[in-house]
Each structure stands twice: as structure tokens, then as C-alpha cells.
Design a protein around this motif. Structure first.
Motif, mmCIF file in Angstrom:
data_model
loop_
_atom_site.group_PDB
_atom_site.id
_atom_site.type_symbol
_atom_site.label_atom_id
_atom_site.label_comp_id
_atom_site.label_asym_id
_atom_site.label_seq_id
_atom_site.Cartn_x
_atom_site.Cartn_y
_atom_site.Cartn_z
ATOM 1 N N VAL A 289 94.415 -45.729 -0.959
ATOM 2 C CA VAL A 289 93.335 -45.271 -1.824
ATOM 3 C C VAL A 289 93.776 -45.437 -3.268
ATOM 4 O O VAL A 289 94.952 -45.269 -3.605
ATOM 5 N N SER A 290 92.821 -45.792 -4.124
ATOM 6 C CA SER A 290 93.115 -45.978 -5.542
ATOM 7 C C SER A 290 93.337 -44.621 -6.205
ATOM 8 O O SER A 290 92.697 -43.623 -5.863
ATOM 9 N N GLU A 291 94.241 -44.601 -7.165
ATOM 10 C CA GLU A 291 94.493 -43.353 -7.884
ATOM 11 C C GLU A 291 93.300 -42.966 -8.756
ATOM 12 O O GLU A 291 93.204 -41.825 -9.207
ATOM 13 N N LEU A 292 92.375 -43.892 -8.995
ATOM 14 C CA LEU A 292 91.178 -43.606 -9.798
ATOM 15 C C LEU A 292 90.012 -43.134 -8.937
ATOM 16 O O LEU A 292 88.900 -42.961 -9.452
ATOM 17 N N ALA A 293 90.231 -42.947 -7.657
ATOM 18 C CA ALA A 293 89.142 -42.526 -6.777
ATOM 19 C C ALA A 293 88.604 -41.172 -7.236
ATOM 20 O O ALA A 293 89.374 -40.260 -7.549
ATOM 21 N N MET A 298 85.509 -40.811 0.086
ATOM 22 C CA MET A 298 85.955 -40.916 1.471
ATOM 23 C C MET A 298 87.174 -41.839 1.528
ATOM 24 O O MET A 298 87.083 -43.038 1.301
ATOM 25 N N VAL A 299 88.313 -41.247 1.855
ATOM 26 C CA VAL A 299 89.557 -42.005 1.893
ATOM 27 C C VAL A 299 89.635 -42.853 3.155
ATOM 28 O O VAL A 299 90.049 -44.022 3.113
ATOM 29 N N GLY A 300 89.232 -42.306 4.290
ATOM 30 C CA GLY A 300 89.298 -43.051 5.556
ATOM 31 C C GLY A 300 88.716 -42.227 6.687
ATOM 32 O O GLY A 300 88.263 -41.085 6.505
ATOM 33 N N ARG A 351 102.800 -39.779 -10.443
ATOM 34 C CA ARG A 351 103.322 -38.477 -10.019
ATOM 35 C C ARG A 351 103.671 -38.459 -8.542
ATOM 36 O O ARG A 351 104.702 -37.926 -8.141
ATOM 37 N N ARG A 352 102.817 -39.042 -7.703
ATOM 38 C CA ARG A 352 103.095 -39.073 -6.263
ATOM 39 C C ARG A 352 102.417 -40.305 -5.672
ATOM 40 O O ARG A 352 101.197 -40.387 -5.627
ATOM 41 N N PRO A 353 103.181 -41.269 -5.203
ATOM 42 C CA PRO A 353 102.582 -42.531 -4.722
ATOM 43 C C PRO A 353 102.145 -42.500 -3.260
ATOM 44 O O PRO A 353 101.483 -43.445 -2.820
ATOM 45 N N SER A 354 102.474 -41.489 -2.482
ATOM 46 C CA SER A 354 102.105 -41.504 -1.057
ATOM 47 C C SER A 354 102.019 -40.075 -0.523
ATOM 48 O O SER A 354 102.611 -39.143 -1.089
ATOM 49 N N GLU A 387 97.276 -46.323 -4.632
ATOM 50 C CA GLU A 387 97.354 -47.606 -5.327
ATOM 51 C C GLU A 387 97.378 -47.371 -6.834
ATOM 52 O O GLU A 387 96.590 -46.582 -7.367
ATOM 53 N N ASP A 388 98.282 -48.060 -7.521
ATOM 54 C CA ASP A 388 98.414 -47.935 -8.969
ATOM 55 C C ASP A 388 97.296 -48.705 -9.653
ATOM 56 O O ASP A 388 97.031 -49.870 -9.337
ATOM 57 N N LYS A 389 96.623 -48.087 -10.620
ATOM 58 C CA LYS A 389 95.547 -48.711 -11.379
ATOM 59 C C LYS A 389 95.752 -48.427 -12.858
ATOM 60 O O LYS A 389 96.416 -47.459 -13.246
ATOM 61 N N ASP A 390 95.180 -49.318 -13.704
ATOM 62 C CA ASP A 390 95.237 -49.112 -15.144
ATOM 63 C C ASP A 390 94.293 -47.963 -15.488
ATOM 64 O O ASP A 390 93.076 -48.067 -15.333
ATOM 65 N N GLU A 391 94.851 -46.883 -16.004
ATOM 66 C CA GLU A 391 94.057 -45.688 -16.280
ATOM 67 C C GLU A 391 93.827 -45.534 -17.771
ATOM 68 O O GLU A 391 94.644 -45.959 -18.590
#
Length: 717
Positions: A289-293, A298-300, A351-354, A387-391
């Protein structure tokens, strides 16, 4: 011989009941018939074999009773080519000479049943079906052949069709459908079937049906007498086999050989019970899931399988790991029974990738009979990768509150905003003000530091608050930006002098004594938080004084010993009020006091617009001032009048000359005497022209519009 009187005609009819002769030649002796009498008729009614009566002697003969004969039997489905002999009518009066005629009427007469009118023999002409018609009512009579006159009264009797087993059992409600819960015990009722046989149930076993199972072993059994189907095998599993076809046979004649049969099909369905727990197909699931969600995203989805159906397969999903239960939420879709994982808190890749979620699925309706099979729940691990995104930049605060004093010089510091790039790249941030919310440009911001300063002098009394919007934008990347609100409160300084409320006049009754409150004094100050007001008279006044109150008000009273007189009609009191601010400011205003005449009942009468005098001026001084003003007014009027007279030209000095006016008349002249007698100079000094003549001074080239009045002409003569 038989006759229509005695014995009854029916005794003759039963000579050939069922088409079988009672004696070899088909006749019985007359004395035997007469001896039997009513016993024969009674035997026919009770289905007693007549041969038994004929074989018995007088000693063993039954006691004579009042028997009534009224029915005879004919075997149904007679298939011989010749008509079936039913019986014979005969009368003792019949001498065989053909003068008597036997007549048969009623149901089927002449169509189904025919009679030989000479011999009285009755035959059935076609095959009879008891299920179509069980009996026929006929009437027999003997008449004279030539005249048709009855020789005996008519006699009614019934021909009953004797049943044979010619109808097989039928299942009229088939095919059938039945249900039974899976895992039911042996002998559990499923459904009851019933076969119908059209044959006569009161005669023999033609309609006695016995049931048997042709197909359906070893799962089901059937009760041979009631047709009820029951389970014959325990623990039948719907998930292994849901539907069964069962064939039931119904056989008449009590199931004995020669009986007819009928069959029906029953479809039996096993209904579901909750005998299977939910089970995840996999023990581990992976989702990204994108960090910008956004929140609620709905993640899954995950789904545990349950072999049961409907409510027995209903389940709920829960997250067992308390650490991540607040970040994610799992809900159950009631239609698909899937676990829907949604986002409840913002994600941050840095901060937390998973995350790892332990999700459990459990049945909501558990059948206590099957709890021994184990827990009706299962669990699986869900690994979520962020998922890392440009914020966009993130402000340290969503909203800022700042303050600045009014009247501060332009460039005064107000406050600072700060934002940072949450990504690992840490792009440089530039700040700007949304000018749509600051169109008058009261503020400026440093694009690098985010320091906010005034661009103009602020006035709290005009704008006590300023609501701004500040943008923070990345220099690199996608140039993403974010926005924060800044509320600037303008602090008040004491820069407005208070003002006394003096809009209304003070009406005071003449001869009011001292201590009378004339007016409650209040003041208005545009500044906020004024601690107090101090009222005072700008000049000492012998008539009035002021008393202060703690609530920032005061009272105007008459001094002791002062009495208002009628000649003091109107007085102007200069007042001053100062606030308690720092620095203290003072405002001035004038209060009008009008002295009025008051009646004893409280009626106030005041003269509006009366001359007034300032406090401290005597009446003589006021009169002198008015006299001077009057003299000045007279002088001005005289001066204006004289100037107007100087500007008006005389008649002789005007361009027109009265001598140029032509006057015609009829009198004869007197020569020089007339000339000397008339003073022409008088016409040059007449102001405004001659009365009745139009002024022709401006235009000499037009003709006068009016004739000269006769009186004027006579004056000139």
C-alpha cells in the motif's frame, strides 16, 4: 311360476345374477322360489350366495323377515363378444302366448341394458367400468302388448357393478421433494408419500396398497403401510453428497402376487448444518500500500473458506495483534464473507516501512453438537509493505496563532512557520502567502525562513484579526506543496480617546432642588479593556457636579444650594472624560441642559428653539450682543439697497427716446403756442415709461403691441 305380485319380481331377476346360472338349465323351480320368498331378496341385498339358500331345506331355512331386495351384481370389464346375461324377468301371468310385454326403464336402459320383451331376459351390451359408474338404477314393469296397459305395478332395482383389480396405484402428488438435515440420526423422518387406488376399497384387497423402496438403499427406508420415508444411514454429509434420488413403489392386493404397481420419484436434499470450521487457503498473505493512501482506503482482502453455506458459513474477521490494530481495521463483507482490510491511521514509509497482521476468522453461528470437531476458527498472517512516495512538505502545525500590536511599524516581526520534507531527499522548502486571503498585502513572508512580518501599519479597530494561508513548496522533485492557516490577532493599544454619550438633551424642571440626578453619564471607547472612565466639567459650574461609580459610569447632579430658574432656559455644559489606559487619553463633548416648566402631575413643557446663553453671561450682556447684531443687519440691508438703485438707468439716459415715439391724434395744432405750452423734458424723467405702454427701450425697431390708452393721449394734448 314367478308372477309380479308374489313372489316379488326381483326373485325372478336373480335367476342369473352375475351371469352364472344357479341351475344347469338356468331356471329354478317355482316352488323353490316361492318357498324362499323374501329370503332371496334379502340375500341379494346382503351379498349372500343364493346357491346357499337353494341348497338349504325348509328346516334349515332362515326365519322369514321383511327383506327388501334392491340390487344385483354385474362383473365389470366383461370382455366376451356376446352380451352379458344379467337376469330374467318372468310373471306367473305370462302364458307364453306373447300377449305380455316386459319393459325396462332407468339408467342405461335400451343403451347399456336391453330386455327381451317376450322372455324378460336382461343383457348388458357393453363392458362396464365400476370406476366410471358403480351402479345403475332400473325399473321393471309388465304391460299388455297391444294396449300398453300395465298388468303389474313397476318395481325398481339396482344393478351394481362388481369391482375387479383393474387400476394400479397412482401417486397423484408426485414427483416429491424432501429435505433432511445432514448428519441426521437413523430413522429421522424425511417425507411421506401416498398412493391412490381407484378400485373399490370395500371389496377384497384391490385397493390395499403396500409401499416398498426400489432405489435409495442404503440411505433411506420406507414404511410399507404409511409410505413415510426415513433416513437409514447415519452421518450423511452434505459436503460429500447433497442430493439423492429415491424411487418408491406402491403395490395393491396387499403386495401379493398379481397386484398392480405404481411408482414415484422423491428428490431428497440434505440441508446444511455448521459442521465445518473456516479455513484459510494460505497461512501467509502479502499486500502493498502507498504511504499516501487516505484514511479508509481498502488495503486488501482475504477470505477463509467454509464448506458450509448460508448462515452456517458466516464469519467475522479480527486482528489479533494489538500493536497494529489501530493502524488497520478488518471488516467482514456480509455478501462475500471476505475480510476487508482498511487503513485507519496515516502511513509513513520513513517511520515504518512494513507491518505484520495476525488475522483470525471465526464462525458466528456455532452448532454445539459439533464442537467436539475442534475450534470453528482459523488464523493467517498478512504482511503489509508500505510503498515510498514523494510527499508534500509537512508543516510542524496545521494551524498557527500569532499576535502583533496595532500601530506597529511596517516590517515588524509577527511570527514564523516551519515545514519540512518528509522524504529522505529532504528538499529545500520555499514559503509564500496566498494573496487571495490577503489582497491588501498587510503581511510579507521570508521565502527561506518562513518569518512573517507586517507590510503595513495595522489598526485593530478596523481589522482585529487577519486570517492568512501560507504555502510551503518543494524546490525539487515534483514541486509538491502544502498549505497551513495562520491567524494573526492584532493586539490593542490605547490610541482612541473616549467620548461621552451626549446625543440627547437633559430635560430638567425649573426650581429643581440640589441632589436631583439629571443624567447618568456613560462613555464609549473604541479600545478594548478600558479599566475605568473619569468624567469632569471643563469649567467650574456653580450649578452642577459629577459623582462617579465603580462600573465606569457617573451621575450629573445639582450642587447643594442650586435651584434652576425658568430664565435659565438652555445651558451648554462642556464635559471631559478620560480612560485609565496607558497612556491615558481624554475626550471632550458638550451636554445640553434644557430647563422646562413642569406641572405638579409631572407634565413637562419645554420651549424649543429658545435663545440660549452660555454659562457665566448675564442678561444685559446677552441683550447688548443681540442689539449689535441687529444694527449690523440693518446696515447690510441699506448698503445692498443703495447699490441696486445706482445700477438702475434713468429714462433719459436709455438708448430709447420718448420723442421718437410717433403719436397720432385728430386735434389741430396751435402752432408755436402748443410747442411752448408742452414741456418735452418731462418725458425724459418718467421712471418706468408711461403707464399702460410697453417698455420699448431695448428694441426700437418693433411696433408696439398695444394702442395708447385714451387717457394718456388726452394728458399729452
Amino acid at each position: 311360476m314367478c308372477h309380479l305380485g308374489w313372489p316379488p319380481l326381483g326373485a325372478c331377476l336373480i335367476l342369473a345374477v352375475l351371469g352364472t346360472p344357479l341351475v344347469p338349465n338356468g331356471h329354478v323351480q317355482a316352488d323353490k322360489i316361492e318357498a324362499l320368498g323374501e329370503d332371496v331378496a334379502s340375500a341379494a341385498e346382503e351379498d349372500v350366495p343364493i346357491a346357499n339358500l337353494l341348497a338349504s331345506d325348509g328346516g334349515s331355512r332362515r326365519t322369514k323377515r321383511g327383506w327388501v331386495w334392491n340390487q344385483f351384481f354385474v362383473l365389470e370389464e366383461y370382455t366376451a363378444k356376446d352380451p352379458l346375461h344379467v337376469g330374467k324377468l318372468h310373471s306367473d301371468s305370462d302364458l307364453g302366448d306373447g300377449k305380455m310385454k316386459y319393459v325396462l326403464t332407468g339408467d342405461g336402459a335400451s343403451t347399456i341394458f336391453i330386455i327381451d320383451d317376450r322372455t324378460g331376459d336382461i343383457h348388458a351390451t357393453r363392458r362396464l367400468d365400476r370406476e366410471e359408474k358403480a351402479y345403475y338404477t332400473l325399473t321393471a314393469q309388465v304391460v299388455e302388448r297391444e294396449t300398453g296397459n300395465p298388468l303389474e305395478p313397476p318395481s325398481e332395482f339396482v344393478v351394481k357393478v362388481q369391482d375387479i383389480n383393474d387400476n394400479a396405484p397412482q401417486f397423484l402428488d408426485g414427483p416429491y421433494h424432501g429435505t433432511v438435515p445432514e448428519m441426521a440420526n437413523v430413522g429421522t423422518p424425511v417425507i411421506q408419500v401416498t398412493a391412490t387406488d381407484k378400485d373399490d376399497p370395500t371389496y377384497g384387497n384391490s385397493a390395499l396398497v403396500v409401499y416398498s423402496l426400489l432405489e435409495g438403499h442404503p440411505y433411506f427406508s420406507v414404511d410399507p403401510h404409511t409410505g413415510e420415508i426415513r433416513t437409514a444411514l447415519a452421518d450423511m454429509d452434505r459436503e460429500a453428497r447433497e442430493e439423492y434420488q429415491v424411487i418408491i413403489q406402491g403395490k395393491d392386493m396387499g403386495g401379493h402376487m398379481g397386484g398392480l404397481t405404481g411408482t414415484t420419484t422423491i428428490t431428497i436434499t440434505l440441508t446444511d448444518v455448521n459442521d465445518n470450521p473456516p479455513k484459510f487457503p494460505k497461512s501467509n498473505y502479502g499486500i502493498s500500500v502507498s504511504e499516501l493512501a487516505p484514511l479508509g482506503f481498502m488495503v486488501g482482502q482475504i477470505r477463509a473458506e467454509d464448506a458450509d453455506v448460508a448462515e452456517n458459513a458466516a464469519m467475522t474477521y479480527t486482528i489479533l495483534d494489538a500493536e497494529v490494530s489501530g493502524t488497520f481495521l478488518v471488516k467482514t463483507d456480509p455478501k462475500t464473507q471476505k475480510g476487508i482490510i482498511t487503513l485507519e491511521k496515516p502511513l509513513d514509509f520513513e517511520r515504518r516501512p512494513s507491518y505484520k497482521l495476525l488475522v483470525q476468522a471465526a464462525n458466528t453461528h456455532v452448532d454445539s453438537r459439533f464442537t467436539a470437531r475442534g475450534p470453528f476458527r482459523d488464523s493467517a498472517t498478512v504482511s503489509i509493505t508500505v510503498e515510498d512516495k514523494d510527499e508534500p512538505p509537512i508543516f510542524l502545525a496545521d494551524a498557527y496563532l500569532m499576535e502583533v500590536s496595532e500601530n506597529s511599524s511596517a516590517g515588524s516581526y509577527v511570527g514564523s512557520v516551519s515545514a519540512q520534507d518528509p522524504d529522505r531527499a529532504k528538499q529545500t522548502i520555499h514559503y509564500s502567502i496566498n494573496r487571495n486571503l490577503d489582497p491588501e498585502r498587510f503581511f510579507d513572508i521570508n521565502p527561506q525562513s518562513g518569518a512573517l512580518r507586517t507590510a503595513r501599519v495595522l489598526d485593530r479597530e478596523v481589522y482585529p484579526w487577519h486570517n492568512l494561508s501560507v504555502f510551503a513548496k518543494e524546490d525539487g522533485g515534483y514541486g509538491l506543496s502544502s498549505e497551513a492557516t495562520v491567524a494573526v490577532r492584532v493586539r490593542d493599544v490605547n490610541d482612541n480617546a473616549p467620548q461621552v454619550n451626549t446625543e440627547e438633551e437633559v430635560l430638567a424642571c425649573e426650581r429643581t432642588t440640589h441632589g436631583k440626578v439629571l443624567r447618568e453619564l456613560t462613555a464609549v471607547d473604541l479600545d478594548e479593556g478600558v479599566p475605568s472612565f473619569r468624567f469632569s466639567l471643563l469649567r467650574d459650574n456653580p450649578n452642577f457636579t459629577i459623582i462617579h461609580h465603580p462600573n465606569k459610569t457617573a451621575q450629573l447632579l445639582l450642587r447643594p444650594g442650586s435651584v434652576l430658574q425658568a430664565e435659565q432656559n438652555l445651558m451648554l455644559l462642556p464635559l471631559a472624560v478620560s480612560d485609565g489606559g496607558s497612556p491615558s487619553l481624554t475626550g471632550t463633548s458638550t451636554l445640553t441642559v434644557r430647563v422646562c416648566s413642569c406641572s405638579p402631575d409631572g407634565y413637562v413643557s419645554c420651549v424649543k428653539g429658545a435663545p440660549f446663553r452660555a454659562p457665566g453671561l448675564s442678561a444685559e450682556a446677552l441683550i447688548a450682543i443681540l442689539a449689535c447684531l441687529l444694527i449690523l443687519l440693518i446696515i447690510v440691508v441699506l448698503f445692498v439697497t443703495l447699490r441696486r438703485k445706482r445700477k438702475e438707468p434713468l429714462l433719459a439716459e436709455s438708448e430709447g427716446d420718448v420723442r421718437e415715439t410717433v403719436v397720432s391724434y385728430d386735434d389741430e395744432g396751435g402752432g408755436e403756442e402748443d410747442t411752448e405750452a408742452f414741456d418735452i423734458a418731462a418725458l425724459k424723467h418718467v421712471e418706468g415709461g408711461i403707464a399702460g405702454l410697453p417698455d420699448q427701450g431695448a428694441r426700437r425697431d418693433i411696433k408696439p403691441e398695444h394702442a395708447i390708452p385714451p387717457g394718456v393721449v388726452r394728458r399729452f394734448v
